[in-house]
Design a protein around this motif. Structure first.
Motif, PDB file in Angstrom:
ATOM      1  N   THR A  19      39.372   9.643  53.950  1.00  0.00           N
ATOM      2  CA  THR A  19      38.645   8.444  53.527  1.00  0.00           C
ATOM      3  C   THR A  19      38.410   7.514  54.713  1.00  0.00           C
ATOM      4  O   THR A  19      37.313   6.970  54.881  1.00  0.00           O
ATOM      5  N   CYS A  20      39.470   7.328  55.535  1.00  0.00           N
ATOM      6  CA  CYS A  20      39.327   6.434  56.696  1.00  0.00           C
ATOM      7  C   CYS A  20      38.311   6.973  57.701  1.00  0.00           C
ATOM      8  O   CYS A  20      37.593   6.195  58.341  1.00  0.00           O
ATOM      9  N   PRO A  25      32.031   1.612  60.768  1.00  0.00           N
ATOM     10  CA  PRO A  25      32.712   0.776  61.766  1.00  0.00           C
ATOM     11  C   PRO A  25      32.916  -0.641  61.236  1.00  0.00           C
ATOM     12  O   PRO A  25      32.119  -1.114  60.422  1.00  0.00           O
ATOM     13  N   PRO A  26      33.986  -1.334  61.694  1.00  0.00           N
ATOM     14  CA  PRO A  26      34.312  -2.657  61.139  1.00  0.00           C
ATOM     15  C   PRO A  26      33.160  -3.662  61.224  1.00  0.00           C
ATOM     16  O   PRO A  26      32.974  -4.467  60.339  1.00  0.00           O
TER      17      PRO A  26
ATOM     18  N   MET B   3      38.486   5.228  63.510  1.00  0.00           N
ATOM     19  CA  MET B   3      38.900   4.554  62.270  1.00  0.00           C
ATOM     20  C   MET B   3      40.312   4.959  61.858  1.00  0.00           C
ATOM     21  O   MET B   3      41.077   4.149  61.341  1.00  0.00           O
ATOM     22  N   ILE B   4      40.640   6.238  62.104  1.00  0.00           N
ATOM     23  CA  ILE B   4      41.978   6.717  61.734  1.00  0.00           C
ATOM     24  C   ILE B   4      43.040   5.997  62.567  1.00  0.00           C
ATOM     25  O   ILE B   4      44.067   5.560  62.045  1.00  0.00           O
ATOM     26  N   ILE B   5      42.737   5.822  63.854  1.00  0.00           N
ATOM     27  CA  ILE B   5      43.678   5.109  64.731  1.00  0.00           C
ATOM     28  C   ILE B   5      43.772   3.639  64.298  1.00  0.00           C
ATOM     29  O   ILE B   5      44.855   3.060  64.231  1.00  0.00           O
ATOM     30  N   HIS B   6      42.608   3.086  63.947  1.00  0.00           N
ATOM     31  CA  HIS B   6      42.551   1.675  63.540  1.00  0.00           C
ATOM     32  C   HIS B   6      43.410   1.427  62.296  1.00  0.00           C
ATOM     33  O   HIS B   6      44.073   0.393  62.171  1.00  0.00           O
ATOM     34  N   HIS B   7      43.377   2.361  61.352  1.00  0.00           N
ATOM     35  CA  HIS B   7      44.118   2.185  60.098  1.00  0.00           C
ATOM     36  C   HIS B   7      45.403   3.003  60.052  1.00  0.00           C
ATOM     37  O   HIS B   7      45.993   3.152  58.987  1.00  0.00           O
TER      38      HIS B   7
END
Lengths: 168, 99
Positions: A19-20, A25-26, B3-7
């Motif tokens: 999912t992530c 992107p933020p 994103m995986i690293i971010h979360h």
């Protein structure tokens, strides 16, 4: 259960990582609705903080539903305590449930009518109006606090319940 | 991958909490594990809120409130059970209760 945990945890991990990896992107998550909340929330609701405006006004019904859910759960648990068959335990329960039903009915009418149900004048005149939003926000926040109050009551009752194996 | 690293921290907390809820038989440990899962969720929502969108921060506030209230109630429940049964092992309490 322990075996199930070794099976389900990697499954959840896979789902979360997948999912992530699919999230945008933020910087691109600020949709048009978020931009509106940031730019117009103070004008439209009278609440300075965009998060406060969303919590109390734009998504006020969500908050009301959450508070009502807390309250209903607290009342259900309340009935498990010793002596809960007595009238003094059932009366606040029924009163709370009736209030919950009334709030939901008002919410339904509001959504059905397309106006803020706390704008009484507009409601009685059958006119669509976005007025009285701050009042609505305050009352909805109060409803949520009442829901949390139900939990506090439960906690007090819980701590004062008699000890010992034969109490039930 | 970014994103995986971010979360990553949020996912790790969620997984540890989820595993603990199933794995531990002790009710206090289950409560802590559940709180960890919720904290992971809050961290995830706050990392989304960093982009300036108000919705994730609102959700984070709601989840934090729910977590606080429910954790306090579960803690009280653990205290009550411990005083009555002198143990917090779920299987032991269930065995005594079924007698």
């Amino acid at each position: 259960m322990r075996i199930a945990s070794w099976f389900f945890t990697p499954l959840l991990g896979f789902l979360l990582f997948y999912t992530c990896s699919q999230l945008p992107p933020p910087d691109s998550t600020a949709s048009h609705i978020s931009i509106r909340y940031v730019q117009k929330s103070e004008t439209e609701t009278g609440i300075r903080s965009p998060a406060g405006a969303v919590l109390a006004d734009y998504r006020g019904f969500d908050l009301l539903a959450t508070g009502s859910l807390f309250f209903a759960s607290a009342l259900c648990l309340f009935l498990f305590f010793p002596g809960s068959s007595r009238l003094e335990a059932w009366f606040p329960t029924l009163l709370g449930l009736m209030g919950f039903a009334a709030a939901l009915a008002l919410g339904f009418l509001s959504l059905f009518h397309g106006s803020n149900f706390l704008d009484y004048e507009a409601l009685t005149n059958c006119v669509e109006s976005p007025q009285a939003r701050l009042d609505g926000a305050l009352i909805l926040t109060g409803s949520a606090l009442l829901g949390l109050g139900g939990f506090l009551l439960l906690a007090i009752r819980w701590t004062k319940a008699p000890e010992g194996p034969g109490e039930r | 991958m970014e994103m995986i690293i971010h979360h990553g921290m949020a996912i790790l907390l969620c997984l540890v909490g989820f595993h603990g809820v199933f794995f531990y038989g002790n009710l206090a440990k289950k409560t802590v594990a559940w709180a960890l899962f919720q904290i992971g969720l809050i961290v995830f929502l706050y990392s989304l809120a960093s982009s300036g969108a108000p919705l994730p921060s609102v959700l984070a506030i709601e989840v934090a409130s729910v977590t606080l209230v429910v954790t306090v109630l579960l803690g009280l429940f653990c205290v009550k059970l411990y005083r009555r049964h002198k143990t917090l092992e779920g299987a032991e309490i269930a065995r005594r209760g079924s007698k």
